[in-house]
Design a protein around this motif. Structure first.
Motif, mmCIF file in Angstrom:
data_model
loop_
_atom_site.group_PDB
_atom_site.id
_atom_site.type_symbol
_atom_site.label_atom_id
_atom_site.label_comp_id
_atom_site.label_asym_id
_atom_site.label_seq_id
_atom_site.Cartn_x
_atom_site.Cartn_y
_atom_site.Cartn_z
ATOM 1 N N ALA A 182 0.824 -1.218 0.000
ATOM 2 C CA ALA A 182 0.000 0.000 0.000
ATOM 3 C C ALA A 182 0.852 1.259 0.000
ATOM 4 O O ALA A 182 0.506 2.251 -0.643
ATOM 5 N N LYS A 183 1.977 1.240 0.699
ATOM 6 C CA LYS A 183 2.870 2.410 0.763
ATOM 7 C C LYS A 183 3.382 2.784 -0.632
ATOM 8 O O LYS A 183 3.422 3.961 -0.991
ATOM 9 N N GLU A 184 3.777 1.793 -1.420
ATOM 10 C CA GLU A 184 4.272 2.056 -2.774
ATOM 11 C C GLU A 184 3.164 2.626 -3.662
ATOM 12 O O GLU A 184 3.394 3.572 -4.414
ATOM 13 N N ILE A 185 1.993 2.035 -3.563
ATOM 14 C CA ILE A 185 0.850 2.514 -4.353
ATOM 15 C C ILE A 185 0.538 3.955 -3.959
ATOM 16 O O ILE A 185 0.332 4.819 -4.819
ATOM 17 N N GLN A 186 0.532 4.226 -2.658
ATOM 18 C CA GLN A 186 0.247 5.575 -2.156
ATOM 19 C C GLN A 186 1.282 6.581 -2.674
ATOM 20 O O GLN A 186 0.940 7.699 -3.041
ATOM 21 N N ASP A 187 2.550 6.172 -2.730
ATOM 22 C CA ASP A 187 3.595 7.065 -3.247
ATOM 23 C C ASP A 187 3.313 7.445 -4.702
ATOM 24 O O ASP A 187 3.470 8.603 -5.087
ATOM 25 N N PHE A 188 2.920 6.469 -5.512
ATOM 26 C CA PHE A 188 2.586 6.756 -6.913
ATOM 27 C C PHE A 188 1.374 7.678 -6.994
ATOM 28 O O PHE A 188 1.313 8.578 -7.835
ATOM 29 N N ARG A 189 0.406 7.463 -6.120
ATOM 30 C CA ARG A 189 -0.785 8.318 -6.113
ATOM 31 C C ARG A 189 -0.422 9.749 -5.746
ATOM 32 O O ARG A 189 -0.934 10.693 -6.354
ATOM 33 N N PHE A 190 0.441 9.916 -4.749
ATOM 34 C CA PHE A 190 0.892 11.261 -4.370
ATOM 35 C C PHE A 190 1.572 11.941 -5.552
ATOM 36 O O PHE A 190 1.311 13.101 -5.856
ATOM 37 N N LYS A 191 2.464 11.196 -6.216
ATOM 38 C CA LYS A 191 3.169 11.761 -7.375
ATOM 39 C C LYS A 191 2.196 12.117 -8.486
ATOM 40 O O LYS A 191 2.353 13.147 -9.149
ATOM 41 N N ALA A 192 1.194 11.280 -8.696
ATOM 42 C CA ALA A 192 0.202 11.543 -9.739
ATOM 43 C C ALA A 192 -0.601 12.809 -9.421
ATOM 44 O O ALA A 192 -0.840 13.642 -10.304
ATOM 45 N N LEU A 193 -0.989 12.971 -8.163
ATOM 46 C CA LEU A 193 -1.744 14.161 -7.771
ATOM 47 C C LEU A 193 -0.887 15.415 -7.887
ATOM 48 O O LEU A 193 -1.366 16.462 -8.344
ATOM 49 N N TRP A 194 0.368 15.317 -7.497
ATOM 50 C CA TRP A 194 1.271 16.458 -7.628
ATOM 51 C C TRP A 194 1.445 16.830 -9.099
ATOM 52 O O TRP A 194 1.368 17.988 -9.482
ATOM 53 N N GLN A 195 1.672 15.816 -9.913
ATOM 54 C CA GLN A 195 1.875 16.046 -11.340
ATOM 55 C C GLN A 195 0.635 16.684 -11.968
ATOM 56 O O GLN A 195 0.742 17.658 -12.721
ATOM 57 N N MET A 196 -0.531 16.152 -11.662
ATOM 58 C CA MET A 196 -1.776 16.653 -12.259
ATOM 59 C C MET A 196 -2.041 18.091 -11.833
ATOM 60 O O MET A 196 -2.522 18.903 -12.624
ATOM 61 N N SER A 197 -1.699 18.426 -10.592
ATOM 62 C CA SER A 197 -1.991 19.767 -10.096
ATOM 63 C C SER A 197 -0.860 20.750 -10.373
ATOM 64 O O SER A 197 -1.062 21.745 -11.072
ATOM 65 N N ALA A 198 0.322 20.490 -9.865
ATOM 66 C CA ALA A 198 1.418 21.458 -9.956
ATOM 67 C C ALA A 198 2.044 21.520 -11.343
ATOM 68 O O ALA A 198 2.355 22.602 -11.831
ATOM 69 N N VAL A 199 2.227 20.363 -11.971
ATOM 70 C CA VAL A 199 2.902 20.341 -13.267
ATOM 71 C C VAL A 199 1.930 20.658 -14.393
ATOM 72 O O VAL A 199 2.194 21.516 -15.236
ATOM 73 N N TYR A 200 0.789 19.962 -14.406
ATOM 74 C CA TYR A 200 -0.174 20.150 -15.499
ATOM 75 C C TYR A 200 -1.193 21.255 -15.226
ATOM 76 O O TYR A 200 -1.841 21.718 -16.159
ATOM 77 N N ARG A 201 -1.379 21.603 -13.950
ATOM 78 C CA ARG A 201 -2.394 22.602 -13.547
ATOM 79 C C ARG A 201 -3.769 22.242 -14.103
ATOM 80 O O ARG A 201 -4.506 23.076 -14.608
ATOM 81 N N ASN A 202 -4.100 20.976 -13.978
ATOM 82 C CA ASN A 202 -5.354 20.443 -14.501
ATOM 83 C C ASN A 202 -6.326 20.248 -13.332
ATOM 84 O O ASN A 202 -6.279 19.238 -12.635
ATOM 85 N N ALA A 203 -7.191 21.237 -13.123
ATOM 86 C CA ALA A 203 -8.119 21.199 -11.981
ATOM 87 C C ALA A 203 -9.097 20.019 -12.050
ATOM 88 O O ALA A 203 -9.222 19.269 -11.080
ATOM 89 N N PRO A 204 -9.812 19.829 -13.184
ATOM 90 C CA PRO A 204 -10.739 18.691 -13.227
ATOM 91 C C PRO A 204 -10.020 17.348 -13.044
ATOM 92 O O PRO A 204 -10.523 16.462 -12.355
ATOM 93 N N GLY A 205 -8.844 17.217 -13.640
ATOM 94 C CA GLY A 205 -8.081 15.978 -13.497
ATOM 95 C C GLY A 205 -7.615 15.753 -12.078
ATOM 96 O O GLY A 205 -7.631 14.629 -11.575
ATOM 97 N N THR A 206 -7.202 16.822 -11.402
ATOM 98 C CA THR A 206 -6.764 16.727 -10.005
ATOM 99 C C THR A 206 -7.919 16.267 -9.125
ATOM 100 O O THR A 206 -7.764 15.362 -8.305
#
Length: 122
Positions: free
Chosen positions: A36-60
């Motif tokens: 679960a920890k590894e999966i959670q790490d990928f999820r955190f990275k995905a949320l960061w990427q979607m918000s900070a990098v892509y600035r995609n509000a609906p996707g976030t």
């Protein structure tokens, strides 16, 4: 045969990570039954990427709901990660970026405030 499928799956996970497709990596990691920890790490990275990098509000918002993050948990995660990135000298995702919804250039902090203020809009 099972070993071959396992290798194919781990190769797929490695490929998604190398491509920087963290939302997809989280899905593959979950399908592999990784901790679960590894999966959670990928999820955190995905949320960061979607918000900070892509600035995609609906996707976030969609990812946050899919990962069962509350609005408050998401805010805490993004604020904590932004602070960590800043402390590590990686402030590029935090700088001004064009925001299509406002037609203005916003810092990540400004974008995040707008995102959470308009949460129900997304």
């Amino acid at each position: 045969m099972n070993d071959m499928n396992e290798k194919k799956d781990t190769d797929e996970l490695r490929a998604e990570i190398e491509r920087g497709h963290f939302a997809r990596a989280a899905l593959v990691a979950a399908s592999l039954g990784l901790p679960a920890k590894e999966i959670q790490d990928f999820r955190f990275k995905a949320l960061w990427q979607m918000s900070a990098v892509y600035r995609n509000a609906p996707g976030t918002k969609k990812l946050a709901q899919q990962y069962r993050f509350s609005k408050q948990e998401l805010r805490q995660l993004l604020e904590k990660t932004a602070e960590e990135q800043k402390n590590e000298g990686n402030d590029r995702p935090l700088k001004l970026r064009y925001d299509h919804s406002t037609g203005k250039y916003l810092t990540f902090e400004e974008w995040m405030n707008l995102f959470f203020r308009n949460w129900n809009k997304w």
